[in-house]
Design an enzyme around this catalytic site. Structure first.
Site, PDB file in Angstrom:
ATOM      1  CG  HIS A  62      47.798  33.166  42.998  1.00 33.98           C
ATOM      2  ND1 HIS A  62      47.396  33.148  41.678  1.00 33.98           N
ATOM      3  CD2 HIS A  62      47.417  34.384  43.467  1.00 33.98           C
ATOM      4  CE1 HIS A  62      46.820  34.312  41.379  1.00 33.98           C
ATOM      5  NE2 HIS A  62      46.804  35.062  42.443  1.00 33.98           N
ATOM      6  CD  GLU A 116      45.460  36.260  46.845  1.00 27.84           C
ATOM      7  OE1 GLU A 116      44.768  35.251  47.084  1.00 27.84           O
ATOM      8  OE2 GLU A 116      45.483  36.804  45.724  1.00 27.84           O
ATOM      9  CG  HIS A 120      40.535  35.124  47.454  1.00 27.60           C
ATOM     10  ND1 HIS A 120      39.612  34.694  46.524  1.00 27.60           N
ATOM     11  CD2 HIS A 120      41.529  35.715  46.741  1.00 27.60           C
ATOM     12  CE1 HIS A 120      40.032  35.000  45.305  1.00 27.60           C
ATOM     13  NE2 HIS A 120      41.191  35.623  45.407  1.00 27.60           N
TER      14      HIS A 120
END
Length: 227
Positions: A62, A116, A120
């Protein structure tokens, strides 16, 4: 005697140095998060397989998420640092296998990876550039083989129910560290094994004991659904 101007210049220089030092230590650890596709797909919202076809029946990545020790986390740290697929061209085939998108509509994964990175990965740029970030995450997937670890403990994705404690203990036995376990619920309201969190140091290479774990929201008995 120093002039006010030179004193101000020195103060500004010290401030800049302190800001650089702070920027180089802008998070405390990573959560490395893997999800079980059987649980992702076995909900009311369902799922869509990638354009490359149904993924393997294995945990998939993930993300790799910077976090602070106090339970908060940075996000979207650099709006100017956009995802650039040309920087990871050598990793794409491995990412399609290990980091597929199951969201709808069906996709090639680029939108997922872009999200992502921008949410992040940009918060880890003091440690890792874009290629290093994705490459390090793929290496962590090889290091943390959750499916094999669970199978070694007799825990299989067979729609059976297993105790949360036995799943946690098996992963701790396999990795050396206590994991965070996240569950979701299927349409019959069964608690399912959904995501597993392990903690990694800021170099994204070494597993560490988690400073804190996410709340599990799991029952004492959880289903490991087929996929």
């Amino acid at each position: 005697m120093e002039s006010k101007g030179s004193t101000l210049t020195k103060l500004l220089l010290l401030l800049n140095i302190s800001l650089v030092l702070c920027a180089s230590e802008d998070f405390d650890f990573f959560y490395f998060v893997q999800q079980w596709p059987g649980a992702y797909c076995d909900t009311k919202q369902s799922c869509c397989y990638p354009k490359t076809g149904k993924p393997a029946a294995d945990f998939s990545i993930h993300g790799l998420w910077p976090n602070y020790n106090d339970g908060s986390w940075p996000s979207n740290c650099d709006p100017d640092s956009v995802f650039d697929k040309s920087q990871i061209s050598d990793l794409v085939s491995s990412m399609e296998k290990n980091w597929p998108s199951l969201s709808c509509p069906s996709s090639n994964g680029m939108r997922f990876w872009s999200h992502e990175w921008e949410k992040h990965g940009t918060c880890a740029e003091s440690e890792l550039d874009q290629h290093e970030y994705f490459e390090a995450t793929l290496k962590l997937k090889q290091k943390v083989n959750l499916l094999q670890t669970l199978k070694n403990a007799g825990i299989e994705p067979d729609d059976g129910f297993y105790s949360l404690e036995s799943i946690s203990d098996a992963i701790k036995e396999g990795t050396g560290f206590a994991p965070g376990i996240e569950c979701n619920r299927d349409s019959a309201h069964n608690s399912q094994l959904y995501q597993v969190y392990v903690c990694v140091d800021t170099s994204a290479s070494n597993l560490i004991e988690c400073p804190l774990l996410p709340k599990s929201k799991c029952g004492s008995q959880i289903q490991f659904p087929k996929f």
